[in-house]
Scaffold this motif. Structure first.
Motif: not given
Lengths: 114, 114
Positions: A73, A75, A68-70, A53-54, A56
């Motif tokens: 949320k 994926f 991945f769009q943190k 998750a860390y 980018q």
């Protein structure tokens, strides 16, 4: 509590085409991992791709890549140049604990048409 | 061994009987996990072992379910007085470093309670 949602029970794609499988998740953890697993009829769970998750940068593994769009949320898994051997159940999973406990979505059955 | 081994591959039992499911993790893997997969569903976490202790057994559905592990080796999942709702595939996974390294899955035991 952690949750993983896969909103597509089934997807199909023509051989050599591209398909995207969706996954959304929820967690209160700031540090976590996301995974896509493939489960063929043999029941063997096979790791397809993993995202920290860390990071980018979106993970890629040959024909498999993620979006991945943190903040959202989200994926999703993109399979390019689909092959007949890609047909399987695909599971999105989240690991938000220090000891590797996985929370899985309900799965998406992928059919590949020749 | 080369991978995670589970036995038996399939088990049919009568309602009310006890069953034992076995998992042999990859040699040297300290972390071991049990999951349950009901038909057409995702995997549900049951229990986590670090060595022979179980810091997280929050997923065991009832007191009919128990598990033990011998050192950093074999684990046994026992279901007492089986019920029809216990019918599922029970999957075991092991990991070298919990929470960091990839978890490798066995092929599962399909339990059918009749």
């Amino acid at each position: 509590a952690q949750t993983v949602t896969q909103s597509q029970p089934e997807m199909s794609v023509q051989e050599a085409e591209t398909v995207t499988l969706s996954c959304t998740y929820d967690t209160s953890e700031s540090d976590y991992y996301l995974f896509w697993y493939k489960q063929p009829p043999s029941r063997q769970m096979i790791l397809v791709i993993r995202q920290e998750a860390y990071k980018q940068q979106n993970a890629t593994e040959n024909r498999f890549s993620v979006n991945f769009q943190k903040a959202a949320k989200s994926f999703s898994l993109k399979i390019s140049d689909s092959q007949l051997g890609d047909a399987a159940m695909y599971f999105c999973a989240l690991c938000g604990t220090s000891y590797g406990k996985l929370t899985f979505g309900q799965g998406t059955i992928l059919t590949v048409h020749p | 061994g080369a991978g995670v081994s589970q036995s038996p591959s399939n088990k049919v039992t009568e309602k009310g009987k006890d069953v034992e499911l076995r998992c042999d993790p990859i040699s040297g893997h300290t972390a071991l996990y049990w999951y349950r997969q009901r038909l057409g569903q995702g995997l549900e976490f049951l229990i986590y072992f670090q060595g022979n202790s179980a810091p997280d057994k929050s997923g065991l559905p009832s007191d009919r379910f128990s598990a033990e592990r011998t050192g950093e080796s074999v684990s046994t999942l026992t279901i007492q007085r089986t019920q029809q709702e216990d019918s599922a595939v029970y999957l075991c996974a092991s990991s070298l470093v919990p929470g960091v390294a990839e978890a490798f899955f066995g092929q599962g035991t399909r339990l059918t309670v009749v």
